[in-house]
Design a protein around this motif. Structure first.
Motif, PDB file in Angstrom:
ATOM      1  N   ILE A  79      -9.790   9.914  -3.393  1.00 31.59           N
ATOM      2  CA  ILE A  79     -10.219   8.672  -2.754  1.00 31.59           C
ATOM      3  C   ILE A  79      -9.818   8.662  -1.271  1.00 31.59           C
ATOM      4  O   ILE A  79     -10.592   8.257  -0.397  1.00 31.59           O
ATOM      5  N   LEU A  80      -8.601   9.124  -0.985  1.00 36.64           N
ATOM      6  CA  LEU A  80      -8.147   9.155   0.413  1.00 36.64           C
ATOM      7  C   LEU A  80      -9.030  10.079   1.245  1.00 36.64           C
ATOM      8  O   LEU A  80      -9.396   9.752   2.376  1.00 36.64           O
ATOM      9  N   LEU A 131       1.186   4.193  -2.876  1.00 37.04           N
ATOM     10  CA  LEU A 131       0.932   5.617  -2.610  1.00 37.04           C
ATOM     11  C   LEU A 131       2.191   6.442  -2.874  1.00 37.04           C
ATOM     12  O   LEU A 131       2.141   7.507  -3.502  1.00 37.04           O
ATOM     13  N   ARG A 186     -14.202   7.157   7.571  1.00 30.29           N
ATOM     14  CA  ARG A 186     -13.703   6.661   8.862  1.00 30.29           C
ATOM     15  C   ARG A 186     -14.189   7.538  10.000  1.00 30.29           C
ATOM     16  O   ARG A 186     -14.556   7.067  11.068  1.00 30.29           O
ATOM     17  N   LEU A 231      -6.654  11.657  -8.332  1.00 36.06           N
ATOM     18  CA  LEU A 231      -7.648  10.624  -8.032  1.00 36.06           C
ATOM     19  C   LEU A 231      -7.371   9.995  -6.666  1.00 36.06           C
ATOM     20  O   LEU A 231      -8.280   9.781  -5.852  1.00 36.06           O
ATOM     21  N   THR A 232      -6.085   9.702  -6.400  1.00 35.57           N
ATOM     22  CA  THR A 232      -5.730   9.072  -5.132  1.00 35.57           C
ATOM     23  C   THR A 232      -6.089   9.974  -3.954  1.00 35.57           C
ATOM     24  O   THR A 232      -6.651   9.508  -2.955  1.00 35.57           O
ATOM     25  N   ARG A 261     -16.325   4.252  -4.575  1.00 30.77           N
ATOM     26  CA  ARG A 261     -16.277   3.214  -5.600  1.00 30.77           C
ATOM     27  C   ARG A 261     -16.641   3.785  -6.966  1.00 30.77           C
ATOM     28  O   ARG A 261     -16.023   3.483  -7.983  1.00 30.77           O
ATOM     29  N   ILE A 263       2.891   6.909  -6.588  1.00 34.17           N
ATOM     30  CA  ILE A 263       1.987   7.876  -7.216  1.00 34.17           C
ATOM     31  C   ILE A 263       2.396   9.299  -6.843  1.00 34.17           C
ATOM     32  O   ILE A 263       2.465  10.198  -7.703  1.00 34.17           O
ATOM     33  N   SER A 273     -12.193   8.298   1.902  1.00 32.68           N
ATOM     34  CA  SER A 273     -11.959   7.199   2.832  1.00 32.68           C
ATOM     35  C   SER A 273     -11.789   7.724   4.260  1.00 32.68           C
ATOM     36  O   SER A 273     -12.345   7.167   5.204  1.00 32.68           O
ATOM     37  N   LEU A 274     -11.035   8.823   4.405  1.00 29.02           N
ATOM     38  CA  LEU A 274     -10.821   9.377   5.741  1.00 29.02           C
ATOM     39  C   LEU A 274     -12.116   9.916   6.333  1.00 29.02           C
ATOM     40  O   LEU A 274     -12.409   9.698   7.506  1.00 29.02           O
ATOM     41  N   GLY A 333     -13.856   5.818  -8.523  1.00 26.94           N
ATOM     42  CA  GLY A 333     -12.687   5.067  -8.954  1.00 26.94           C
ATOM     43  C   GLY A 333     -12.936   4.079 -10.063  1.00 26.94           C
ATOM     44  O   GLY A 333     -12.005   3.539 -10.637  1.00 26.94           O
ATOM     45  N   ALA A 356      -3.362  10.663 -11.640  1.00 23.36           N
ATOM     46  CA  ALA A 356      -3.470   9.559 -10.694  1.00 23.36           C
ATOM     47  C   ALA A 356      -3.343  10.084  -9.272  1.00 23.36           C
ATOM     48  O   ALA A 356      -4.038   9.633  -8.354  1.00 23.36           O
ATOM     49  N   LEU A 380       0.839  -1.202   0.000  1.00 26.32           N
ATOM     50  CA  LEU A 380       0.000   0.000   0.000  1.00 26.32           C
ATOM     51  C   LEU A 380       0.872   1.249   0.000  1.00 26.32           C
ATOM     52  O   LEU A 380       0.666   2.180  -0.797  1.00 26.32           O
TER      53      LEU A 380
END
Lengths: 298, 265, 282
Positions: free
Chosen positions: C263-264, C30, C271, C259-260, C204, C33, C267-268, C207, C256, C26
């Motif tokens: 997404i992060l 990261l 959480r 996009l990352t 989802r 990228i 995701s955070l 991505g 990229a 992982l």
């Protein structure tokens, strides 16, 4: 509002919700049916065995043998499974039996993040890191020259993509082994490792298989990342250092010419249907095993 | 008025706010959980259902407001008449039945909203809209449950922030606010500290002047303190029932004697 | 006994190594990228659409793809929510009891969840042909909706299953109907969990590439109506990487990275809501 009105509302809501439920369930059938109808014209001109068991793929001549794609798919997925399963199994045992809370608090969000990373990011990483690695290090080790764009590269990238799901399912499965059973083994004087080998792994056996099958079927349909690193050559691969052309990559790569060659769209939809059938088949097997385990516990 | 008619047919004791049970049988799958229950519960008094755990006390209680419906794999036969209406009749509306009964469960389950909204929840559902009326209701029933003084300055905080004892009293206020005739308690003090338990028991003793109260309890001393009428259950059957004093001091059945003396529990 | 002790030690090391490899992969992804993408990051990348000759290395950015992805993901998440919520409420309020039917529903959803996005893409394509649609934002949204419905339902179902039975009983005993219990109690109780489910689905949708490949098309412009094609970040990355021009490939890395980060961030924040949900649980 009168109680009659409220009860009526409740009943209407019931019906509406039920309708949505059916809509969702029927989707499964509709997908299969839709793909089948589109693929249908092909069945009339080409025999099924020529479609599924021939390697001749020459769309201009109306030859649509998909065997090499199917074989490629299983190759890539197989490589990914071989890499992922031992790693995930070790990691899951560690997290469920040995790791303390602090470690878990660090590791599980990271696995969550890994699960959320889009396919294309894995693909780009594969192109930057894994492809050269295969080309410059792995291939020479076996005395082969390779461009690096290969089944092995696809398998490596894919294995990382299925880590999260396999680990999740394994952890769930380990949770279902009752604490009493573990304690019983431990109180008989077994140390933790013996308990894991003799009780945990044995009790969780079917669950482990279903975790693997679920990971496997997830890998079967992964598209973009694999497409970017696998080489995309229509040929029957003989070893993992050669290029391959799995079904999902093939479908994605050829959508542009979809309508320019006769029957081509039917052939691609058939590929999608074949993929659908394979994935659903493995999924059903894995789910049946998991449901059995759940039932046993309750 | 049909209720009155039915009442005269079935049983003279089935007055308003009473519960009459005829030939009630409950099965969990193949297990016969309640066997031929026949009993009339007295109104405006506290009835305690006692018995060892697993004897069907809670199952019986859950039949009164048909929460039994939501149990997996259940079959119910027989009649439960509340105010003379058979609540298991096909045409009976479950929401109307439940409105007539307040429930206190083993541990409090405050709704995920403020203290104020918890009490106002029922009245709002049943059509009270004016803010001033709701304010009145909330204040009245919080006082009724002896909680008002502790929460009057923070009515808009989430109910989950109250202590467990306060939560249980909130649940009582919430239940009373739908103006039931009957209060059902399923071991309502089992999760509470002694002082909160005492609070609830005192409340029950006051409330029995206006309500029919049925309490499931496994604490014999609690039954002794508050019950007017006792039902002793064992293995899904009613072994003995009668005025609390009689059952506790002069039990007729051997099993009741043993339970009261603490030989079986 | 001694053999087991040694074996345990060996496996203990292996387990830690395996966990390390998984985490390392992982971090490696990261880091790659960021390392590759950062040099090509510029304000232009996120604020401009591709200008003439963009794919030969001339000026512009990927705003078209960023906006396209947000439109696609936003539209499909809203649509999916309208379908998922009734299904989840049905399963958890109306059919709380275990029954063959609810098992059947959940099994079907599990299987839908396992279907690859490329198959959804192909199916979306057949739908388009059937209704005479062109590749468009609308077609992309519909296909993505189908893809994320099972994801959203599963995530919501999981949190709703944690509602204690006593809470339902409390609501019912106050005379609430099932519908009132669903909308006024169940949803409120699990709100942070529902938000998490929505965010996961949104992530989802942002991505995913394989399902929009057939259906949403690609364009250098920002779509102004549902019937126009729409670009998406994953496809922008894919296409830019496919060109031989190093400058454009660099932009693929920068895309990229965008996009990352997106997404992060999703995701955070999901959480964060999960944590809040756990805190609110009584």
């Amino acid at each position: 509002m009168s109680s009659q009105g409220r009860i009526l509302k409740d009943k209407i809501a019931h019906k509406v919700m039920l309708a949505f439920v059916w809509l969702t369930i029927i989707l499964l059938l509709v997908i299969a049916l839709g793909l089948f109808i589109k693929a249908w014209p092909l069945f009339k001109t080409v025999s099924i065995s020529d479609l599924l068991f021939s390697t001749t793929w020459v769309p201009y001549e109306g030859k649509f043998g998909m065997l090499s794609f199917i074989i490629s798919t299983f190759w890539v997925t197989g490589v990914a499974t071989v890499i992922a399963v031992p790693l995930c199994l070790l990691c899951a045992i560690y997290l469920s039996e040995y790791a303390n809370k602090k470690v878990i608090a660090w590791v599980s969000p990271l696995i969550d993040i890994l699960a959320g990373i889009p396919s294309v990011i894995f693909g780009i990483w594969g192109v930057i890191v894994i492809v050269p690695f295969v080309r410059d290090i792995l291939a020479p080790m076996f005395g082969v020259s390779s461009t690096g764009y290969s089944i092995l590269a696809g398998g490596i990238v894919l294995s990382i993509m299925v880590f999260p799901i396999v680990i999740y399912v394994l952890l769930e499965v380990f949770k279902t082994v009752p604490e009493d059973l573990r304690n019983a083994a431990l109180s008989l004087g077994a140390n933790k490792w013996i308990m894991i080998r003799k009780v945990l792994l044995r009790k969780a056996g079917p669950g482990i298989i279903s975790a693997i099958v679920l990971g496997f079927s997830r890998a079967l349909g992964e598209t973009l990342a694999v497409l970017m690193v696998v080489g995309n050559v229509v040929d029957l691969p003989s070893n993992p250092l050669e290029a391959g052309y799995p079904l999902p990559a093939m479908i994605a790569n050829n959508y542009g010419e979809l309508l320019s060659i006769p029957m081509y769209d039917s052939a691609l939809m058939l590929c999608a249907l074949v993929l659908f059938v394979i994935v659903v088949f493995f999924n059903i097997i894995a789910r049946i095993i998991l449901r059995r385990i759940e039932k046993k516990i309750s | 008025m049909t209720a009155k008619l039915k009442m005269s047919q079935s049983d003279a004791a089935c007055a308003e706010g009473s519960i009459c049970i005829n030939n009630l049988n409950v099965y969990y799958g193949d297990r016969h959980a309640l066997k031929n229950i026949n009993i009339n519960l007295p109104t405006r008094s506290i009835t305690a259902i006692i018995g060892p755990s697993g004897c069907g006390k809670t199952t019986l209680l859950k039949c009164f407001n048909r929460l039994i419906d939501s149990v997996d794999d259940i079959t119910v036969t027989g009649q439960v008449l509340v105010d003379g209406d058979d609540i298991f009749a096909p045409e009976a509306e479950v929401t109307d039945i439940r409105k007539r009964m307040g429930l206190l469960s083993q541990r409090p389950y405050p709704l995920p909203m403020s203290i104020y909204e918890n009490v106002a929840f029922g009245p709002k559902l049943h059509g009270v809209k004016e803010k001033s009326k709701l304010n009145e209701i909330v204040e009245h029933y919080l006082k009724e449950a002896s909680l008002w003084d502790e929460v009057k300055d923070r009515l808009n905080t989430p109910a989950s922030r109250l202590s467990i004892g306060q939560q249980q009293r909130l649940c009582l206020a919430r239940g009373l606010a739908v103006e039931p005739d009957i209060i059902l308690g399923d071991e309502p003090t089992s999760a509470l500290d002694p002082i909160s338990s005492h609070h609830i028991e005192q409340k029950f003793l006051e409330l029995k002047k206006e309500y029919t109260i049925v309490v499931v309890t496994h604490i014999l001393r609690q039954a002794r303190r508050i019950a007017d009428y006792l039902i002793f259950m064992y293995m899904g059957e009613i072994v003995e029932h009668g005025p609390a004093k009689e059952i506790l001091e002069n039990p007729k059945e051997k099993r009741t004697q043993e339970y009261v003396k603490g030989i079986i529990s | 006994m001694k053999r087991y002790k040694i074996e345990e030690k060996v496996f203990n090391v292996l387990m830690k190594v395996a966990t390390g490899i998984i985490l390392l992969s992982l971090i490696w992804i990261l880091a790659t990228i960021v390392y590759k993408g950062l040099p090509y990051m510029s304000w232009d990348m996120v604020s401009r659409t591709p200008q003439g000759g963009f794919y030969m290395g001339k000026e512009g950015g990927v705003l078209n793809a960023i906006v396209g992805s947000l439109y696609l993901a936003g539209g499909s998440t809203i649509l999916a929510l309208f379908i998922s919520l009734p299904v989840v409420l049905y399963l958890n309020v109306y059919r709380r009891k275990k029954s063959a039917f609810s098992t059947f529903i959940r099994s079907s959803l599990d299987i839908l969840w396992g279907i690859p996005s490329i198959v959804y893409g192909a199916f979306g394509f057949t739908l388009m042909l059937l209704f005479g649609l062109k590749t468009s934002l609308l077609a992309g949204i519909i296909t993505l909706t189908l893809l994320i419905i099972p994801i959203m339902i599963r995530a919501m179902d999981e949190v709703m299953l944690t509602i204690p039975k006593g809470l339902f009983e409390a609501s019912y005993s106050l005379g609430a109907t099932r519908f009132e219990t669903a909308t006024k109690v169940a949803i409120r109780k699990t709100l942070p969990g529902i938000v998490t489910a929505i965010l996961i689905s949104f992530g989802r949708a942002v991505g995913d590439a394989a399902s929009v490949l057939f259906t949403a098309g690609f364009t250098d412009n920002i779509p102004t109506s549902l019937s126009q094609p729409a670009a998406s970040l994953p496809l922008a990355i894919f296409f830019q990487l496919g060109t031989p021009v190093p400058e454009v490939q660099g932009r693929a890395y920068a895309s990229a990275l965008i996009l990352t980060l997106l997404i992060l961030a999703i995701s955070l924040s999901s959480r964060y809501f999960t944590k809040r949900y756990l805190k609110n649980k009584i």
